[in-house]
Design a protein around this motif. Structure first.
Motif, PDB file in Angstrom:
ATOM      1  N   ARG A 259     -28.649   4.789 -21.554  1.00 51.60           N
ATOM      2  CA  ARG A 259     -28.373   5.059 -22.973  1.00 51.60           C
ATOM      3  C   ARG A 259     -26.873   5.240 -23.144  1.00 51.60           C
ATOM      4  NH1 ARG A 259     -30.873  10.381 -25.632  1.00 51.60           N
ATOM      5  NH2 ARG A 259     -29.261  11.323 -24.327  1.00 51.60           N
ATOM      6  N   ARG A 260     -26.328   4.680 -24.226  1.00 50.90           N
ATOM      7  CA  ARG A 260     -24.916   4.876 -24.559  1.00 50.90           C
ATOM      8  C   ARG A 260     -24.746   5.558 -25.916  1.00 50.90           C
ATOM      9  NH1 ARG A 260     -21.236   2.339 -21.400  1.00 50.90           N
ATOM     10  NH2 ARG A 260     -19.682   2.218 -23.071  1.00 50.90           N
ATOM     11  N   SER A 261     -25.802   5.646 -26.692  1.00 50.28           N
ATOM     12  CA  SER A 261     -25.751   6.272 -28.013  1.00 50.28           C
ATOM     13  C   SER A 261     -27.148   6.806 -28.327  1.00 50.28           C
ATOM     14  CB  SER A 261     -25.322   5.257 -29.069  1.00 50.28           C
ATOM     15  OG  SER A 261     -26.394   4.376 -29.385  1.00 50.28           O
ATOM     16  N   PRO A 262     -27.287   7.585 -29.400  1.00 48.39           N
ATOM     17  CA  PRO A 262     -28.625   8.083 -29.749  1.00 48.39           C
ATOM     18  C   PRO A 262     -29.604   6.969 -30.142  1.00 48.39           C
ATOM     19  CG  PRO A 262     -26.917   9.411 -30.794  1.00 48.39           C
ATOM     20  CD  PRO A 262     -26.240   8.214 -30.223  1.00 48.39           C
ATOM     21  N   TRP A 263     -29.101   5.757 -30.354  1.00 48.89           N
ATOM     22  CA  TRP A 263     -29.946   4.698 -30.913  1.00 48.89           C
ATOM     23  C   TRP A 263     -30.274   3.580 -29.933  1.00 48.89           C
ATOM     24  CZ3 TRP A 263     -25.256   6.332 -32.965  1.00 48.89           C
ATOM     25  CH2 TRP A 263     -25.360   7.276 -33.989  1.00 48.89           C
ATOM     26  N   ASP A 264     -29.807   3.663 -28.708  1.00 50.68           N
ATOM     27  CA  ASP A 264     -30.009   2.522 -27.800  1.00 50.68           C
ATOM     28  C   ASP A 264     -30.682   2.900 -26.485  1.00 50.68           C
ATOM     29  OD1 ASP A 264     -27.983   3.874 -26.510  1.00 50.68           O
ATOM     30  OD2 ASP A 264     -26.642   2.150 -26.318  1.00 50.68           O
ATOM     31  N   MET A 265     -31.507   3.948 -26.502  1.00 54.40           N
ATOM     32  CA  MET A 265     -32.200   4.366 -25.291  1.00 54.40           C
ATOM     33  C   MET A 265     -33.004   3.215 -24.688  1.00 54.40           C
ATOM     34  SD  MET A 265     -33.266   6.854 -23.166  1.00 54.40           S
ATOM     35  CE  MET A 265     -33.246   8.495 -23.892  1.00 54.40           C
ATOM     36  N   ASN A 266     -32.649   2.820 -23.463  1.00 54.41           N
ATOM     37  CA  ASN A 266     -33.367   1.797 -22.697  1.00 54.41           C
ATOM     38  C   ASN A 266     -33.483   0.458 -23.428  1.00 54.41           C
ATOM     39  OD1 ASN A 266     -33.721   3.713 -20.637  1.00 54.41           O
ATOM     40  ND2 ASN A 266     -35.593   4.485 -21.589  1.00 54.41           N
ATOM     41  N   ARG A 267     -32.455   0.133 -24.222  1.00 48.53           N
ATOM     42  CA  ARG A 267     -32.401  -1.171 -24.888  1.00 48.53           C
ATOM     43  C   ARG A 267     -31.783  -2.231 -23.995  1.00 48.53           C
ATOM     44  NH1 ARG A 267     -35.799  -1.072 -29.299  1.00 48.53           N
ATOM     45  NH2 ARG A 267     -35.437   0.821 -30.538  1.00 48.53           N
ATOM     46  N   SER A 268     -31.341  -1.840 -22.813  1.00 48.01           N
ATOM     47  CA  SER A 268     -30.900  -2.783 -21.784  1.00 48.01           C
ATOM     48  C   SER A 268     -31.490  -2.322 -20.464  1.00 48.01           C
ATOM     49  CB  SER A 268     -29.371  -2.859 -21.722  1.00 48.01           C
ATOM     50  OG  SER A 268     -28.817  -1.595 -21.394  1.00 48.01           O
ATOM     51  N   HIS A 269     -31.427  -3.205 -19.463  1.00 49.35           N
ATOM     52  CA  HIS A 269     -32.081  -2.863 -18.205  1.00 49.35           C
ATOM     53  C   HIS A 269     -31.091  -2.268 -17.217  1.00 49.35           C
ATOM     54  CE1 HIS A 269     -36.140  -4.112 -16.213  1.00 49.35           C
ATOM     55  NE2 HIS A 269     -35.972  -2.811 -16.310  1.00 49.35           N
ATOM     56  N   TRP A 270     -31.565  -2.020 -16.012  1.00 52.70           N
ATOM     57  CA  TRP A 270     -30.793  -1.386 -14.943  1.00 52.70           C
ATOM     58  C   TRP A 270     -31.238  -2.006 -13.626  1.00 52.70           C
ATOM     59  CZ3 TRP A 270     -33.797   1.095 -18.562  1.00 52.70           C
ATOM     60  CH2 TRP A 270     -35.118   1.357 -18.192  1.00 52.70           C
ATOM     61  N   GLY A 271     -30.374  -1.947 -12.623  1.00 54.73           N
ATOM     62  CA  GLY A 271     -30.749  -2.540 -11.345  1.00 54.73           C
ATOM     63  C   GLY A 271     -29.602  -2.548 -10.364  1.00 54.73           C
ATOM     64  N   GLY A 272     -29.781  -3.278  -9.282  1.00 53.99           N
ATOM     65  CA  GLY A 272     -28.753  -3.468  -8.274  1.00 53.99           C
ATOM     66  C   GLY A 272     -28.471  -4.948  -8.105  1.00 53.99           C
ATOM     67  N   TRP A 273     -27.617  -5.275  -7.136  1.00 53.30           N
ATOM     68  CA  TRP A 273     -27.215  -6.662  -6.929  1.00 53.30           C
ATOM     69  C   TRP A 273     -27.232  -7.012  -5.440  1.00 53.30           C
ATOM     70  CZ3 TRP A 273     -26.422  -9.991 -10.904  1.00 53.30           C
ATOM     71  CH2 TRP A 273     -26.243  -9.437 -12.168  1.00 53.30           C
ATOM     72  N   ILE A 274     -27.714  -8.196  -5.150  1.00 51.79           N
ATOM     73  CA  ILE A 274     -27.591  -8.803  -3.835  1.00 51.79           C
ATOM     74  C   ILE A 274     -26.566  -9.922  -3.939  1.00 51.79           C
ATOM     75  CG2 ILE A 274     -28.715 -10.171  -2.034  1.00 51.79           C
ATOM     76  CD1 ILE A 274     -29.800  -7.434  -1.938  1.00 51.79           C
ATOM     77  N   VAL A 275     -25.565  -9.902  -3.057  1.00 48.80           N
ATOM     78  CA  VAL A 275     -24.538 -10.951  -3.029  1.00 48.80           C
ATOM     79  C   VAL A 275     -24.667 -11.688  -1.702  1.00 48.80           C
ATOM     80  CG1 VAL A 275     -22.097 -11.493  -3.295  1.00 48.80           C
ATOM     81  CG2 VAL A 275     -23.033  -9.428  -4.369  1.00 48.80           C
ATOM     82  N   GLU A 276     -24.862 -13.016  -1.786  1.00 49.33           N
ATOM     83  CA  GLU A 276     -25.048 -13.844  -0.595  1.00 49.33           C
ATOM     84  C   GLU A 276     -24.089 -15.027  -0.616  1.00 49.33           C
ATOM     85  OE1 GLU A 276     -29.602 -14.367   0.263  1.00 49.33           O
ATOM     86  OE2 GLU A 276     -29.245 -14.580  -1.901  1.00 49.33           O
ATOM     87  N   GLY A 277     -23.699 -15.471   0.566  1.00 47.39           N
ATOM     88  CA  GLY A 277     -22.935 -16.697   0.705  1.00 47.39           C
ATOM     89  C   GLY A 277     -23.848 -17.850   1.071  1.00 47.39           C
ATOM     90  N   GLU A 278     -23.236 -18.995   1.305  1.00 40.93           N
ATOM     91  CA  GLU A 278     -23.999 -20.152   1.774  1.00 40.93           C
ATOM     92  C   GLU A 278     -24.626 -19.838   3.124  1.00 40.93           C
ATOM     93  OE1 GLU A 278     -24.323 -22.841   0.057  1.00 40.93           O
ATOM     94  OE2 GLU A 278     -22.666 -22.962  -1.365  1.00 40.93           O
ATOM     95  N   GLU A 279     -25.753 -20.486   3.405  1.00 39.06           N
ATOM     96  CA  GLU A 279     -26.449 -20.256   4.675  1.00 39.06           C
ATOM     97  C   GLU A 279     -25.541 -20.503   5.872  1.00 39.06           C
ATOM     98  OE1 GLU A 279     -29.272 -19.026   7.194  1.00 39.06           O
ATOM     99  OE2 GLU A 279     -29.418 -18.978   5.001  1.00 39.06           O
ATOM    100  N   GLU A 280     -24.666 -21.526   5.732  1.00 34.03           N
ATOM    101  CA  GLU A 280     -23.792 -21.877   6.849  1.00 34.03           C
ATOM    102  C   GLU A 280     -22.489 -21.076   6.860  1.00 34.03           C
ATOM    103  OE1 GLU A 280     -23.122 -24.749   3.412  1.00 34.03           O
ATOM    104  OE2 GLU A 280     -24.810 -23.816   4.449  1.00 34.03           O
TER     105      GLU A 280
END
Length: 332
Positions: free
Chosen positions: A173-194
């Protein structure tokens, strides 16, 4: 307008009565906040050197500067001096004007200690902003046009790196009007297999303990480095749905199956009743009790350039990888 939820139905709207109870409890606690996270002068020359090709610098809280596949990636950039009424405990590990040009910004969610628009406006370069579903509109209204929003398990590929947005257990939440109006999570960063010189990095964002950690580990079985939160957990009766304890962070690390643990989300802002020293002391105790090899826990100083290697993930928790992912000291 869409409301976002946790995958297991964990509570996502803090109750006013619980908040009032916490505030009342807090007045009765006396905490020593004199401890300061160790720091060193950021070495721009070492950062720009070709070897090692992959590296990180912990800037503070959940902000890391990563060098992966030739790109400079910044997680949850926050250079704010204050958070609400609380002054920042330690200055950022790198001054904002000493940053290299940023290629990609990763945002975990919209809370102010993770999303700071004054900081984003001052970043050097012309970064691509990768944000959770529901935040792109806010970014564009703020004047940011290079933005891509992702739902859980969606990926964005750029310049040889793949960024996948993965679940967390939290709220926003960033204001009284936007509770959970966007999501949350983490990130996986990967390079090419080789790309043998690009480790796979998991940036966990903010999360309570949940079965999603094991799901992430099952989906990405070769995670080299896990950037895991350890702070803002007290009182646990109030914070547990949204923030792991240090002990839970160690268990989450085991669930993910990563090779090396790097702690974050402590030391910069007083968001709960635990202190940075308490968070670290509990982490060290939990690590010692876990039987995990000492070299798999790496606690960087603020501003320290830490080399990253792509290494083998151990199959036995008590055995260190043959090629440590982070060739840097751990411990106190």
């Amino acid at each position: 307008m869409k409301l976002y939820e946790n995958k297991n139905g964990a509570p996502i709207r803090p109750k006013f009565g619980d908040l009032r109870r916490w505030r009342k409890e807090r007045r009765s606690k006396t905490k020593d906040l004199s401890f300061r996270v160790p720091r060193t002068e950021f070495d721009r020359t070492a950062w720009e050197a070709e070897a090692p090709p992959a590296k990180l610098v912990w800037i503070g809280h959940s902000t890391f500067l990563l060098r992966l596949g030739g790109l400079s990636v910044l997680t949850d950039p926050v250079w704010a001096d204050r958070m609400a009424f609380e002054k920042r405990l330690t200055p950022p590990g790198i001054a904002l004007d000493r940053l290299p040009p940023i290629d990609v910004v990763l945002l975990s969610h919209g809370h102010y200690d993770h999303l700071d628009f004054p900081t984003l406006r001052r970043l050097p370069g012309d970064p691509l902003h990768l944000v959770p579903e529901g935040l792109a509109g806010l970014f564009r209204r703020k004047g940011f046009n290079r933005v891509r929003e992702l739902a859980w398990w969606e990926s964005e590929r750029t310049s040889g790196l793949t960024f996948t947005f993965v679940p967390a257990q939290h709220w926003t939440r960033r204001s009284p009007w936007d509770m959970n109006r966007s999501h949350w999570g983490g990130w996986i960063v990967e390079g090419e297999e080789e790309a043998a010189d690009v480790p796979t990095v998991y940036f966990a964002g903010d999360s309570g303990y949940f079965d999603g950690f094991a799901e992430i580990g099952g989906t990405f079985p070769r995670i080299d480095v896990a950037l895991m939160p350890i702070g803002a957990y007290e009182p646990e009766w109030f914070m547990s749905p949204q923030h792991v304890t240090p002990e839970e962070a160690v268990q989450a690390f085991r669930d993910v199956g990563a090779a090396t643990f790097v702690p974050m989300h402590y030391g910069a802002f007083r968001l709960a009743d635990d202190t940075p020293k308490e968070a670290l002391d509990r982490l060290y105790a939990a690590w010692s009790a876990s039987g995990l090899a000492a070299e798999r826990l790496v606690v960087p100083m603020l501003g320290e350039t830490v080399p990253l290697l792509r290494g083998s993930v151990p199959t036995d928790g008590a055995v260190s990888p043959p090629a440590p992912v982070l060739t840097q000291r751990s411990g106190r």
